[in-house]
Write an enzyme that holds these catalytic residues in place. Structure first.
Site, PDB file in Angstrom:
ATOM      1  N   CYS A   1      32.339  89.752  32.639  1.00 15.90           N
ATOM      2  CA  CYS A   1      33.430  90.179  33.515  1.00 15.90           C
ATOM      3  C   CYS A   1      32.874  90.403  34.918  1.00 15.90           C
ATOM      4  CB  CYS A   1      34.045  91.467  32.975  1.00 15.90           C
ATOM      5  SG  CYS A   1      32.831  92.776  32.724  1.00 15.90           S
ATOM      6  N   PRO A   2      33.745  90.425  35.930  1.00 15.39           N
ATOM      7  CA  PRO A   2      33.244  90.717  37.284  1.00 15.39           C
ATOM      8  C   PRO A   2      32.873  92.192  37.417  1.00 15.39           C
ATOM      9  CG  PRO A   2      35.642  90.475  37.293  1.00 15.39           C
ATOM     10  CD  PRO A   2      35.196  90.187  35.890  1.00 15.39           C
TER      11      PRO A   2
ATOM     12  N   ARG B   1      26.721  91.191  36.138  1.00 19.28           N
ATOM     13  CA  ARG B   1      26.173  91.888  37.302  1.00 19.28           C
ATOM     14  C   ARG B   1      25.446  93.138  36.808  1.00 19.28           C
ATOM     15  NH1 ARG B   1      26.519  87.889  39.685  1.00 19.28           N
ATOM     16  NH2 ARG B   1      27.619  87.394  41.598  1.00 19.28           N
TER      17      ARG B   1
ATOM     18  N   HIS C   1      17.702  86.843  37.574  1.00 21.67           N
ATOM     19  CA  HIS C   1      18.998  86.312  38.040  1.00 21.67           C
ATOM     20  C   HIS C   1      18.939  84.781  38.197  1.00 21.67           C
ATOM     21  CE1 HIS C   1      22.929  87.572  40.246  1.00 21.67           C
ATOM     22  NE2 HIS C   1      23.057  86.335  39.760  1.00 21.67           N
TER      23      HIS C   1
ATOM     24  N   GLU D   1      18.439  93.980  43.145  1.00 21.15           N
ATOM     25  CA  GLU D   1      17.716  92.705  42.997  1.00 21.15           C
ATOM     26  C   GLU D   1      17.109  92.301  44.334  1.00 21.15           C
ATOM     27  OE1 GLU D   1      20.777  90.127  41.450  1.00 21.15           O
ATOM     28  OE2 GLU D   1      20.671  91.027  39.470  1.00 21.15           O
TER      29      GLU D   1
HETATM   30  N1  LIG Z   1      23.910  85.528  36.391  1.00 19.82           N
HETATM   31  C1  LIG Z   1      24.431  84.542  37.106  1.00 19.82           C
HETATM   32  O1  LIG Z   1      23.695  83.677  37.594  1.00 19.82           O
HETATM   33  C2  LIG Z   1      25.912  84.457  37.306  1.00 19.82           C
HETATM   34  C3  LIG Z   1      26.710  85.544  37.102  1.00 19.82           C
HETATM   35  N2  LIG Z   1      28.069  85.438  37.249  1.00 19.82           N
HETATM   36  C4  LIG Z   1      28.890  86.634  36.988  1.00 19.82           C
HETATM   37  O2  LIG Z   1      29.735  86.357  35.882  1.00 19.82           O
HETATM   38  C5  LIG Z   1      31.022  86.891  36.155  1.00 19.82           C
HETATM   39  C6  LIG Z   1      32.059  86.150  35.333  1.00 19.82           C
HETATM   40  O3  LIG Z   1      32.164  84.818  35.791  1.00 19.82           O
HETATM   41  P1  LIG Z   1      33.335  83.849  35.295  1.00 19.82           P
HETATM   42  O4  LIG Z   1      33.448  83.845  33.822  1.00 19.82           O
HETATM   43  O5  LIG Z   1      33.124  82.565  35.994  1.00 19.82           O
HETATM   44  O6  LIG Z   1      34.604  84.603  35.899  1.00 19.82           O
HETATM   45  P2  LIG Z   1      36.127  84.464  35.475  1.00 19.82           P
HETATM   46  O7  LIG Z   1      36.919  85.046  36.594  1.00 19.82           O
HETATM   47  O8  LIG Z   1      36.429  83.093  35.008  1.00 19.82           O
HETATM   48  O9  LIG Z   1      36.246  85.449  34.206  1.00 19.82           O
HETATM   49  C7  LIG Z   1      36.156  86.826  34.324  1.00 19.82           C
HETATM   50  C8  LIG Z   1      36.657  87.453  33.040  1.00 19.82           C
HETATM   51  O10 LIG Z   1      36.494  88.864  33.150  1.00 19.82           O
HETATM   52  C9  LIG Z   1      37.693  89.483  32.717  1.00 19.82           C
HETATM   53  N3  LIG Z   1      37.854  90.783  33.333  1.00 19.82           N
HETATM   54  C10 LIG Z   1      38.176  91.097  34.609  1.00 19.82           C
HETATM   55  N4  LIG Z   1      38.258  92.431  34.754  1.00 19.82           N
HETATM   56  C11 LIG Z   1      37.994  92.956  33.538  1.00 19.82           C
HETATM   57  C12 LIG Z   1      37.974  94.273  33.024  1.00 19.82           C
HETATM   58  N5  LIG Z   1      38.220  95.328  33.802  1.00 19.82           N
HETATM   59  N6  LIG Z   1      37.678  94.438  31.721  1.00 19.82           N
HETATM   60  C13 LIG Z   1      37.434  93.380  30.924  1.00 19.82           C
HETATM   61  N7  LIG Z   1      37.455  92.109  31.338  1.00 19.82           N
HETATM   62  C14 LIG Z   1      37.742  91.910  32.629  1.00 19.82           C
HETATM   63  C15 LIG Z   1      38.801  88.531  33.090  1.00 19.82           C
HETATM   64  O11 LIG Z   1      39.919  88.826  32.292  1.00 19.82           O
HETATM   65  P3  LIG Z   1      41.308  87.990  32.368  1.00 19.82           P
HETATM   66  O12 LIG Z   1      40.930  86.546  32.138  1.00 19.82           O
HETATM   67  O13 LIG Z   1      42.118  88.540  31.259  1.00 19.82           O
HETATM   68  O14 LIG Z   1      41.849  88.227  33.740  1.00 19.82           O
HETATM   69  C16 LIG Z   1      38.131  87.200  32.764  1.00 19.82           C
HETATM   70  O15 LIG Z   1      38.327  86.911  31.398  1.00 19.82           O
HETATM   71  C17 LIG Z   1      31.163  86.741  37.672  1.00 19.82           C
HETATM   72  O16 LIG Z   1      32.104  87.654  38.200  1.00 19.82           O
HETATM   73  C18 LIG Z   1      29.759  87.002  38.165  1.00 19.82           C
HETATM   74  O17 LIG Z   1      29.612  88.373  38.473  1.00 19.82           O
HETATM   75  C19 LIG Z   1      28.663  84.257  37.582  1.00 19.82           C
HETATM   76  C20 LIG Z   1      27.890  83.135  37.803  1.00 19.82           C
HETATM   77  C21 LIG Z   1      26.458  83.155  37.734  1.00 19.82           C
HETATM   78  O1  LIG Z   2      27.568  82.741  41.115  1.00 22.93           O
HETATM   79  C1  LIG Z   2      27.231  83.923  40.941  1.00 22.93           C
HETATM   80  O2  LIG Z   2      28.068  84.834  40.785  1.00 22.93           O
HETATM   81  C2  LIG Z   2      25.815  84.289  40.922  1.00 22.93           C
HETATM   82  O3  LIG Z   2      25.467  85.387  40.578  1.00 22.93           O
HETATM   83  C3  LIG Z   2      24.806  83.339  41.422  1.00 22.93           C
HETATM   84  O4  LIG Z   2      24.587  83.581  42.749  1.00 22.93           O
END
Ligand SMILES: NC(=O)C1=CN([C@@H]2O[C@H](COP(=O)(O)OP(=O)(O)OC[C@H]3O[C@@H](n4cnc5c(N)ncnc54)[C@H](OP(=O)(O)O)[C@@H]3O)[C@@H](O)[C@H]2O)C=CC1
Ligand SMILES: O=C(O)C(=O)CO
Length: 315
Positions: A205-206, A234, A282, A263
């Site tokens: 989740c974000p 995160r 990361h 980080e």
């Molecule tokens: N480590 C890394 O290199 C990376 C990390 N990330 C992280 O991964 C996160 C997720 O990415 P991604 O899947 O693409 O994002 P999406 O927006 O596609 O999915 C986010 C999911 O989180 C859910 N969500 C939002 N708020 C809440 C909450 N309060 N409680 C529970 N679930 C919640 C959403 O629910 P719903 O669908 O029901 O709205 C959705 O299912 C990013 O926000 C980023 O921080 C991303 C890319 C790379």
């Molecule tokens: O895409 C993201 O959210 C990452 O954390 C990579 O920078």
């Protein structure tokens, strides 16, 4: 149009071409920018690109000419979105460029905890197999994933891909998301059930006010003592001192983390000395394939903005 890239190094350390963005204006590229360098570097720019540079309200107030922030990432928790809205700055992110890579890293972390391939290989190269009385030995309990339950917090682009891999491993998938709706093959459950039923809890989740430190002492106490926590989302989704204590005291069995609250981390981060904790710096997003897509999609976002039809605007 003046375009400033404030922290370009991790996206393109030299193996990619900035051409897709350079085609759109006069571009200044900085590998990294310290907080005190941001305003001077971005002054006069209509467009800035940032990956992890923090753009707070106080900084945005000092950039009156800024019209567009392109986040070269999916997560945009480093931008004060409300402060950007006031002067009408458009903020975009890049969705789904790295979902396959992040899902892969999620399982790399999980497998490193349940199979310990690297630990066993190091033992073999240290001569322990040659000295062994038996044809095999293991240095840590091995666990089969088939039949285990993985609980996903967040079932968006990344969580959905993690679910598919988990199903291929024969795992039962349960999930909790903000707007629950039925998904075939996945049982939607409450957050409490995620903690109580899962053998593996994985965060997708974000980072928001609602998800900050969702892994904390109280929720860890609900988990099985054999459970594993994975975080490729995160760092601040986890209360790190609580997780370190839980690992030390056997409240849960392990953690696989790609992200930390700061980080790079400070040397005294309690997770750096916690047992049964695997940490990567990361890197989940950072495959060549994903970064190449990210470059192209970031440029397409800016191009759409310049044509007056912004896409992937975040709010
Ligand atoms: N480590 C890394 O290199 C990376 C990390 N990330 C992280 O991964 C996160 C997720 O990415 P991604 O899947 O693409 O994002 P999406 O927006 O596609 O999915 C986010 C999911 O989180 C859910 N969500 C939002 N708020 C809440 C909450 N309060 N409680 C529970 N679930 C919640 C959403 O629910 P719903 O669908 O029901 O709205 C959705 O299912 C990013 O926000 C980023 O921080 C991303 C890319 C790379
Ligand atoms: O895409 C993201 O959210 C990452 O954390 C990579 O920078």
């Amino acid at each position: 149009m003046k375009i400033v890239i404030l922290d370009g190094y991790t996206l393109n350390p030299g193996d990619l071409d900035w051409a897709p963005i350079k085609m759109l204006g006069e571009v200044e590229i900085y590998d990294r920018s310290k907080p005190e360098e941001i305003v001077e570097r971005a002054a006069g720019a209509e467009v800035v690109f940032v990956n992890k540079v923090v753009l707070s309200g106080a900084i945005l107030d000092q950039l009156p000419g800024l019209k567009y922030i392109g986040v070269t990432a999916t997560g945009f928790n480093n931008i004060d979105i409300e402060a950007a809205k006031k002067p009408g700055i458009i903020v975009t992110n890049v969705r789904a460029y790295s979902s396959a890579s992040v899902a892969q890293q999620t399982f790399a972390l999980l497998l490193s905890l349940v199979n310990r391939a690297e630990m066993h290989s190091q033992s073999v190269f240290a001569g322990e197999w040659a000295a062994s009385a038996d044809f095999c030995y293991w240095k840590s309990p091995l666990t089969e994933l088939a039949g285990k339950t993985i609980g996903l917090i967040g079932l968006g682009d990344i969580g959905s891909q993690v679910a598919q891999i988990a199903i291929a491993f024969g795992m039962k998938v349960i999930a909790y998301r903000k707007h629950p709706k039925p998904v075939e093959g996945i049982e939607m459950v409450s957050l409490d059930e995620i903690f109580k039923r899962s053998d593996v809890v994985s965060l997708h989740c974000p980072l928001t006010d609602g998800t900050k430190e969702i892994i904390n002492k109280d929720n860890l106490a609900k988990m099985k003592s054999t459970a594993i926590v994975l975080n490729t989302g995160r760092g601040p989704l986890i209360h790190e001192a609580d997780l370190a204590e839980a690992l030390k005291n056997g409240v849960i069995a392990g953690a696989g983390l790609d992200v930390l609250s700061a980080e790079p981390p400070k040397g005294d981060n309690p997770l750096l000395s916690a047992p049964n904790c695997v940490i990567t710096p990361h890197v989940a997003w950072a495959t060549f394939e994903a970064r190449k897509r990210l470059m192209q999609l970031a440029a397409e976002n800016l191009s759409a903005f310049m044509k007056g039809n912004p896409i992937n605007v975040v709010s």
